[in-house]
Design a protein around this motif. Structure first.
Motif, PDB file in Angstrom:
ATOM      1  N   PRO A   8      -8.369  -1.552 -12.269  1.00  0.00           N
ATOM      2  CA  PRO A   8      -7.030  -0.944 -12.051  1.00  0.00           C
ATOM      3  C   PRO A   8      -7.015  -0.523 -10.544  1.00  0.00           C
ATOM      4  O   PRO A   8      -7.986  -0.052 -10.275  1.00  0.00           O
ATOM      5  N   CYS A   9      -5.740  -0.526  -9.958  1.00  0.00           N
ATOM      6  CA  CYS A   9      -5.644  -0.094  -8.692  1.00  0.00           C
ATOM      7  C   CYS A   9      -5.808   1.482  -8.762  1.00  0.00           C
ATOM      8  O   CYS A   9      -5.099   2.157  -9.390  1.00  0.00           O
ATOM      9  N   PRO A  10      -6.612   2.036  -7.986  1.00  0.00           N
ATOM     10  CA  PRO A  10      -6.702   3.447  -8.199  1.00  0.00           C
ATOM     11  C   PRO A  10      -5.538   4.131  -7.690  1.00  0.00           C
ATOM     12  O   PRO A  10      -5.294   5.490  -8.012  1.00  0.00           O
ATOM     13  N   THR A  11      -4.633   3.546  -6.773  1.00  0.00           N
ATOM     14  CA  THR A  11      -3.622   4.508  -6.466  1.00  0.00           C
ATOM     15  C   THR A  11      -2.317   4.323  -7.147  1.00  0.00           C
ATOM     16  O   THR A  11      -1.757   5.181  -7.372  1.00  0.00           O
ATOM     17  N   CYS A  12      -2.211   2.990  -7.873  1.00  0.00           N
ATOM     18  CA  CYS A  12      -0.664   2.865  -8.508  1.00  0.00           C
ATOM     19  C   CYS A  12      -1.129   2.506  -9.948  1.00  0.00           C
ATOM     20  O   CYS A  12      -0.383   2.206 -10.940  1.00  0.00           O
ATOM     21  N   GLY A  13      -2.204   2.034 -10.337  1.00  0.00           N
ATOM     22  CA  GLY A  13      -2.797   1.667 -11.733  1.00  0.00           C
ATOM     23  C   GLY A  13      -2.512   0.175 -11.855  1.00  0.00           C
ATOM     24  O   GLY A  13      -2.913  -0.438 -13.100  1.00  0.00           O
ATOM     25  N   ARG A  26      -7.302  -5.103  -2.850  1.00  0.00           N
ATOM     26  CA  ARG A  26      -6.076  -5.287  -2.094  1.00  0.00           C
ATOM     27  C   ARG A  26      -4.943  -4.995  -3.152  1.00  0.00           C
ATOM     28  O   ARG A  26      -5.057  -5.881  -4.131  1.00  0.00           O
ATOM     29  N   CYS A  27      -3.994  -4.057  -2.982  1.00  0.00           N
ATOM     30  CA  CYS A  27      -3.017  -4.083  -4.100  1.00  0.00           C
ATOM     31  C   CYS A  27      -1.798  -4.662  -3.613  1.00  0.00           C
ATOM     32  O   CYS A  27      -1.316  -4.229  -2.727  1.00  0.00           O
ATOM     33  N   ASP A  28      -1.381  -5.604  -4.210  1.00  0.00           N
ATOM     34  CA  ASP A  28       0.020  -6.369  -3.690  1.00  0.00           C
ATOM     35  C   ASP A  28       1.352  -5.248  -4.204  1.00  0.00           C
ATOM     36  O   ASP A  28       2.268  -5.698  -3.654  1.00  0.00           O
ATOM     37  N   TYR A  29       0.942  -4.516  -5.124  1.00  0.00           N
ATOM     38  CA  TYR A  29       2.146  -3.676  -5.790  1.00  0.00           C
ATOM     39  C   TYR A  29       2.150  -2.671  -4.682  1.00  0.00           C
ATOM     40  O   TYR A  29       3.477  -2.355  -4.340  1.00  0.00           O
ATOM     41  N   CYS A  30       1.218  -1.860  -4.498  1.00  0.00           N
ATOM     42  CA  CYS A  30       1.592  -0.600  -3.531  1.00  0.00           C
ATOM     43  C   CYS A  30       0.989  -0.815  -2.369  1.00  0.00           C
ATOM     44  O   CYS A  30       1.263   0.156  -1.255  1.00  0.00           O
ATOM     45  N   ASP A  31       0.445  -1.896  -1.876  1.00  0.00           N
ATOM     46  CA  ASP A  31       0.090  -2.447  -0.689  1.00  0.00           C
ATOM     47  C   ASP A  31      -0.736  -1.426  -0.021  1.00  0.00           C
ATOM     48  O   ASP A  31      -0.873  -1.210   1.183  1.00  0.00           O
TER      49      ASP A  31
HETATM   50 ZN   LIG Z   1      -1.909  -0.215  -6.096  1.00  0.00          ZN
END
Ligand SMILES: [Zn+2]
Ligand SMILES: [Zn+2]
Length: 414
Positions: A8-13, A26-31
């Motif tokens: 899971p992305c630590p910033t947005c999950g 690299r998270c495509d959702y929260c960039d």
């Molecule tokens: Zn994210």
């Protein structure tokens, strides 16, 4: 086998699927990009597929150790190597599967967190013992009467613990993935006593990928361990949970070259008089004239800082170590095409004895010494050397040493 992790992305999950050796998320959702730092032994689990009458909190997790890497053995004449890629049970429970087989590679494994419900069965067999058993499956260790060795090294690409979910039902133990019965009789209280809850310190930590020097975003192509900031032309390596400036030099090449990383490992030796480059040339019986400059130069090994098959790795380590005098002083820059650093310096240092033995022209002296020798590396340095593409091979510009292009799986220019 290469495993993939659903992290899971630590910033947005949001779920990010990555290779087990990748560190940059690299998270495509929260960039937002994050760099993942594992605890000393990363822990993952196979996702359970439970029947409706079983709850997640009823699960127990059986520990398996995963070894992926290369086993080198030296018997006094030849360095032999085998790839090892296996999981082995570490719970000490009898009659459960010895290995997870191919299962971890057909599903995305999950990181263990403190919130994972269920009980984690403690590992009761020492990792060393488990590894010895696993190593017996390799050709260089099995049949050891014929291949008796006096030195063995394991260069681990991946060392982790993977948990298999299991559950109890009507006195029997079931596999939580396949729902097959594993043991006809099991007492869940006994499993309870052997288990602990997931812990915060088992979770990976995340650090910012903004340059500590100037605050600009850093990049790391191809899963490189070195994060590069093009804004202030700097390189950074994670150490103890933070980025430290990478001690790296680049030997200048032609305009369209690609730079390939090597570890320059200055060593101090215990157990033998092996302080200078001249001592090394004599010990390995190189057919060269020993010069004064060889006597004045401290011994250093120059080994690939990227993962390659063991034969390529050993040959490159020998060729570059022997011809390290040919390279001019490097500059402090991270500009130009960079091949990713995928081999940590600690692993590279563990290969030194095998590299030393591989360099030997005559083995008489080394055979005697190798058991007593130990090397310490004080400050590993990265050296990037310029290579040019010559079709099947890539050729180092100053020395003419070639490496098979296939060994550079990301290609010379990224
Ligand atoms: Zn994210
Ligand atoms: Zn910067």
């Amino acid at each position: 086998m290469e495993l993939t992790v659903a992290q899971p992305c630590p910033t947005c999950g949001a779920e990010i699927v990555l290779r087990e050796d990748e560190r940059l998320l690299r998270c495509d959702y929260c960039d937002v990009n994050n760099y993942m730092v594992h605890s000393s032994l990363p822990r993952f689990l196979l996702p359970a597929r439970l029947p409706t009458h079983i709850q997640q909190r009823d699960l127990f997790y059986l520990p398996y150790l995963r070894f992926k890497g290369v086993v080198y053995t030296y018997g006094g004449q030849k360095v032999r190597h085998s790839i090892i890629d296996t999981t082995r049970a570490g719970s000490g429970l009898e009659k459960i599967p010895l290995s997870l087989g191919l299962r971890p590679q057909v599903m995305n494994i999950l990181p263990v967190t403190a919130n994972t419900p269920g009980g984690f069965i403690k590992q009761s067999v020492a990792a060393k013992t488990v590894f010895k058993e696993a190593a017996k499956l390799t050709t260089v260790v099995s049949g050891s009467r014929k291949n008796k060795f006096i030195h063995m090294a394991f260069i681990g690409e991946s060392l982790s613990r993977i948990y298999l979910p299991v559950y109890c039902h009507r006195g029997a133990l079931y596999d939580g993935v396949t729902r097959r019965m594993l043991l006809e009789e099991v007492v869940s209280d006994n499993l309870e006593a052997l288990s602990v809850a997931g812990r915060k310190e088992w979770e990976p930590k995340f650090i910012s990928t903004l340059c500590p020097g100037c605050g600009d975003p850093m990049e790391a192509a191809g899963g490189s361990l070195v994060m590069i900031c093009t804004n202030c032309d700097s390189g950074w390596l994670e150490q103890g949970g933070r980025f430290e400036a990478a001690d790296g030099l680049t030997v200048k090449g032609s305009a369209d070259c690609g730079y390939v990383p090597f570890w320059y490992l200055k060593t101090t030796t215990a157990g033998a008089e092996l302080a200078s480059f001249a001592d090394f040339l004599e010990l390995t019986n190189q057919p060269v004239m020993i010069r004064k400059s060889h006597r004045e130069k401290q011994l250093a090994f120059m080994v690939p800082a990227f993962k390659a098959n063991p034969r390529t790795y050993l040959q490159a380590a020998r060729n570059f170590t022997l011809r390290q005098g040919l390279f001019p002083d490097g500059e402090r820059t991270f500009k130009g095409h960079r091949y990713p650093v995928t081999m940590p310096s600690g692993e590279a240092a563990q290969s030194i004895k095998s590299v030393l033995a591989f360099c030997a022209v005559s083995h008489v002296k080394i055979r005697e010494l190798i058991g007593r020798l130990s090397f310490t590396v004080a400050a590993p340095k990265l050296i990037y050397l310029p290579f040019r593409d010559a079709g099947h091979d890539v050729i180092q510009e100053q020395s003419g040493i070639s490496i098979s292009a296939a060994a550079l799986k990301y290609g010379l220019k990224m």
